[in-house]
Design an enzyme around this catalytic site. Structure first.
Site, PDB file in Angstrom:
ATOM      1  N   ARG A  99     -55.592  42.280  12.464  1.00 46.39           N
ATOM      2  CA  ARG A  99     -55.101  42.052  13.819  1.00 46.39           C
ATOM      3  C   ARG A  99     -55.305  43.264  14.721  1.00 46.39           C
ATOM      4  O   ARG A  99     -55.183  44.404  14.299  1.00 46.39           O
ATOM      5  CB  ARG A  99     -53.605  41.722  13.743  1.00 46.39           C
ATOM      6  CG  ARG A  99     -52.958  41.332  15.050  1.00 46.39           C
ATOM      7  CD  ARG A  99     -51.541  40.842  14.824  1.00 46.39           C
ATOM      8  NE  ARG A  99     -50.675  41.888  14.273  1.00 46.39           N
ATOM      9  CZ  ARG A  99     -49.385  41.711  14.023  1.00 46.39           C
ATOM     10  NH1 ARG A  99     -48.832  40.526  14.241  1.00 46.39           N
ATOM     11  NH2 ARG A  99     -48.649  42.705  13.537  1.00 46.39           N
ATOM     12  N   ARG A 119     -42.352  45.769   5.111  1.00 49.75           N
ATOM     13  CA  ARG A 119     -41.735  45.013   6.212  1.00 49.75           C
ATOM     14  C   ARG A 119     -41.317  43.627   5.741  1.00 49.75           C
ATOM     15  O   ARG A 119     -40.269  43.112   6.156  1.00 49.75           O
ATOM     16  CB  ARG A 119     -42.725  44.911   7.380  1.00 49.75           C
ATOM     17  CG  ARG A 119     -42.927  46.245   8.102  1.00 49.75           C
ATOM     18  CD  ARG A 119     -44.239  46.306   8.851  1.00 49.75           C
ATOM     19  NE  ARG A 119     -44.340  45.312   9.895  1.00 49.75           N
ATOM     20  CZ  ARG A 119     -45.483  44.997  10.504  1.00 49.75           C
ATOM     21  NH1 ARG A 119     -46.622  45.593  10.138  1.00 49.75           N
ATOM     22  NH2 ARG A 119     -45.506  44.088  11.452  1.00 49.75           N
ATOM     23  N   ARG A 159     -31.664  39.298  13.754  1.00 44.88           N
ATOM     24  CA  ARG A 159     -32.344  39.670  12.516  1.00 44.88           C
ATOM     25  C   ARG A 159     -31.392  39.677  11.319  1.00 44.88           C
ATOM     26  O   ARG A 159     -31.846  39.738  10.183  1.00 44.88           O
ATOM     27  CB  ARG A 159     -32.982  41.061  12.648  1.00 44.88           C
ATOM     28  CG  ARG A 159     -34.127  41.138  13.647  1.00 44.88           C
ATOM     29  CD  ARG A 159     -34.665  42.559  13.719  1.00 44.88           C
ATOM     30  NE  ARG A 159     -35.710  42.712  14.727  1.00 44.88           N
ATOM     31  CZ  ARG A 159     -37.006  42.547  14.511  1.00 44.88           C
ATOM     32  NH1 ARG A 159     -37.416  42.217  13.304  1.00 44.88           N
ATOM     33  NH2 ARG A 159     -37.882  42.710  15.482  1.00 44.88           N
ATOM     34  N   LYS A 196     -44.801  34.496  15.962  1.00 41.99           N
ATOM     35  CA  LYS A 196     -43.680  34.205  16.859  1.00 41.99           C
ATOM     36  C   LYS A 196     -43.998  34.609  18.301  1.00 41.99           C
ATOM     37  O   LYS A 196     -43.772  33.844  19.231  1.00 41.99           O
ATOM     38  CB  LYS A 196     -42.417  34.922  16.379  1.00 41.99           C
ATOM     39  CG  LYS A 196     -41.973  34.539  14.971  1.00 41.99           C
ATOM     40  CD  LYS A 196     -40.681  35.214  14.573  1.00 41.99           C
ATOM     41  CE  LYS A 196     -40.791  36.716  14.486  1.00 41.99           C
ATOM     42  NZ  LYS A 196     -41.716  37.170  13.406  1.00 41.99           N
ATOM     43  N   ARG A 235     -51.959  48.482  15.236  1.00 43.19           N
ATOM     44  CA  ARG A 235     -50.722  49.126  14.818  1.00 43.19           C
ATOM     45  C   ARG A 235     -50.955  49.953  13.559  1.00 43.19           C
ATOM     46  O   ARG A 235     -51.661  49.516  12.635  1.00 43.19           O
ATOM     47  CB  ARG A 235     -49.636  48.077  14.539  1.00 43.19           C
ATOM     48  CG  ARG A 235     -49.017  47.516  15.781  1.00 43.19           C
ATOM     49  CD  ARG A 235     -47.967  46.485  15.487  1.00 43.19           C
ATOM     50  NE  ARG A 235     -46.975  46.910  14.497  1.00 43.19           N
ATOM     51  CZ  ARG A 235     -45.782  46.354  14.370  1.00 43.19           C
ATOM     52  NH1 ARG A 235     -45.431  45.347  15.160  1.00 43.19           N
ATOM     53  NH2 ARG A 235     -44.931  46.780  13.448  1.00 43.19           N
TER      54      ARG A 235
END
Length: 215
Positions: free
Chosen positions: A126, A171, A87, A13, A160
């Site tokens: 990532r 998540r 959300r 996104k 992260r």
């Protein structure tokens, strides 16, 4: 043109929102960015955000809606991209009421669809540049061999702490419990469009452009 980008964490996104900002001049409204900006702004709203965050409390929906209203009243560019908000169904209702009050129309809600297994592989590889936020991936776009970001030249590469398989599964569960009901919500309103997020980055961009060009 005003859109919401939906999809699980790591669906792309933020990357696609940055593309729309750069190519179309749209304004990205990312909840995380707005909170960080507000905390350091010194405004009354910013002081409230800083106080809440300093206590370790969650920022309320009312505060986030207030931050969004400030942005809607400011520079509009070629339209807004809502990234990371709403959300929940309650947030969707609150955002809809705000847009209605501001006489702003929501044109599309674009779901970036991805397979969970592929998503886990994508996220665990990532990394991002600490200087400019450019996203890299061990397989598809590895950090440059000279150790410097290809965009800004920084050598600060970050990962992260929760970009691991176990954290990601948690998540995803949170997303399916709270955020995925928005798909039915916006489908019923006639706003929902789905695109394949497992295509290459450029193919996903092309899919986005096709959706926006139909509006």
């Amino acid at each position: 043109m005003n859109i919401i980008l939906l999809g699980p964490p790591g669906a792309g996104k933020g990357t696609q929102a940055q593309f729309l900002v750069g190519s179309l001049g749209m304004v990205q409204l990312s909840t995380g960015d707005m909170l960080r900006e507000a905390k350091d702004s010194g405004t009354e709203m910013g002081k409230l955000v800083a106080e809440v965050m300093s206590r370790g409390d969650l920022v309320t929906d009312d505060i986030v809606i207030g931050l969004i209203k400030e942005k809607l009243d400011g520079e509009k560019g070629a339209g807004f991209i809502f990234d990371g908000f709403p959300r929940t169904l309650a947030q969707a209702d609150a955002l809809g009421a705000l847009l209605n009050d501001c006489n702003i129309e929501l044109d599309s809600v674009i779901e970036i669809q991805v397979d969970d297994k592929a998503l886990i592989k994508r996220i665990t590889g990532r990394s991002t540049c600490g200087g400019c936020g450019q996203v890299y991936h061990d397989e598809t776009k590895p950090w440059p061999m000279d150790g410097k970001c290809g965009t800004c030249g920084s050598n600060d590469v970050k990962r992260r702490a929760d970009d691991n398989e176990e954290s990601l599964k948690q998540r995803l569960m949170e997303y399916y419990k709270k955020t995925s009901p928005l798909l039915g919500y916006y489908f019923a309103k006639g706003n929902l469009v789905s695109i394949d997020g497992l295509l290459s980055m450029n193919e996903v961009r092309d899919s986005l452009k096709k959706v926006l060009n139909k509006e």
